[in-house]
Write an enzyme that holds these catalytic residues in place. Structure first.
Site: not given
Length: 345
Positions: A15, A59-61, A279-281
């Site tokens: 962007t 593009d970042s994707s 961890t997902q945290c």
């Protein structure tokens, strides 16, 4: 009199490099060779600025390992000529890209600052100008003829972070990134203040820069959720040529302690697949064995990722898998801080 630092901007896409054609309202790529004309404030910085852009902005994707190598080769080719580098990429995958670059470069003695923006550089309320100007200022900052920063960093919305500690946390706010387990390396306000005690200090001025361009991409991120089935786990762990898994668990590294789950993971480990527990945290650390629901993972050989981010874990996994290490050595290196990405026990 000391000469002005030479800074190279590397534009890969994203962007930040877009400007609006006000006749058509369409976005088009920004010409970074004319950056001083477009952003005259840059002339106030005490440095020389040059730029290199990818022929086709990415593009970042669409970012992948091949583009990591393209970025590295630009830095490698220009390493002696420039005192610092500002790499512009799409913010969506910036934490992944910058983390990977940090592992692929060894003995770094100059700043590599990743930045981008949430709004195009030509928008009225853009964050692009501030992010770019301050990133260049950071890359050019020196003390005693030596760079203040000599590691791979990410700058966004008034804060400089160690790149391999970051995660993108917002798709809309200008404060798009966070580093939950390591403080900001610098903060930009009325003054640009560096937290010197947090910065990596190179102790190898005589060591040659090492660039590693090979990463193993036969890896997967497996995020647990309540109700995940044996069929899903088995299908993922049975992927052909799979070599590494970042297992995203609950809390401090907890996972189902059901026999079917542990048996599937143990079978994968015994087949040579490296399994790392993160961890997902958004913050905190994996402490295997702290709860009963992580004792089983520890017993079967899952590697505790401590407080590493998922983005950094996948990059480090790709990097270490190429080193052909035995299981014990792999675990030792994964749990060791190689680029400041992890808090050692």
């Amino acid at each position: 009199m000391t000469s002005k630092p030479n800074i190279l901007i590397v534009y890969t896409g994203g962007t930040i490099g877009m400007v609006k054609d006000y006749k058509t309202n369409a976005l088009r790529a920004f010409d970074f060779s004319r950056i001083i004309d477009k952003i005259p404030e840059l002339a106030q910085l005490d440095c020389n600025i040059e730029s290199i852009s990818f022929k086709e902005p990415i593009d970042s994707s669409n970012m992948n390992v091949r583009y990591y190598v393209d970025i590295l080769e630009i830095i490698e080719t220009n390493y002696r000529k420039f005192d610092g580098f500002v790499v512009l990429t799409g913010s969506d995958t910036m934490a992944y890209t910058s983390s990977a670059i940090s592992f692929m470069i060894e003995n770094l003695q100059k700043p590599i600052i990743f930045t981008g923006s949430q709004l195009p550089i030509g928008d009225l309320r853009t964050d692009a100008k501030e992010n770019l100007i301050t990133s260049i200022e950071i890359a050019a900052s020196q003390k005693g003829n030596a760079p203040i920063v000599s590691e791979v960093c990410l700058y966004f919305e008034y804060k400089l972070y160690r790149a391999n500690r970051t995660t993108k946390i917002s798709a809309e706010q200008f404060e798009a990134f966070a580093s939950k387990n390591y403080p900001a390396l610098a903060e930009s306000g009325v003054h640009l203040n560096f937290n010197g005690h947090l910065l990596t200090k190179p102790t190898f001025s005589d060591k040659k820069l090492i660039i590693r361009k090979k990463l193993i991409t036969d890896v997967v991120i497996l995020k647990l959720f309540p109700g995940i089935t044996a069929e899903v786990i088995e299908a993922i762990l049975s992927i052909r040529n799979l070599k590494g898994v970042v297992l995203e668990t609950y809390g401090a590294g907890n996972a189902p302690n059901k026999p079917w789950f542990l048996e599937l993971v143990e079978k994968a480990i015994q087949s040579g697949i490296k399994v790392v527990n993160v961890t997902q945290c958004s913050g905190g650390s994996v402490i295997l064995g702290h709860y009963d629901t992580s004792l089983g993972l520890k017993a079967i050989g899952v590697i505790g990722g401590i407080d590493i981010t998922t983005e950094s874990a996948i990059a480090k996994l790709m990097y270490l898998l190429n080193e052909d290490l035995d299981a014990a050595t792999f675990k030792r290196y994964f749990q060791r801080s190689l680029r400041g990405e992890i808090s050692e026990k």
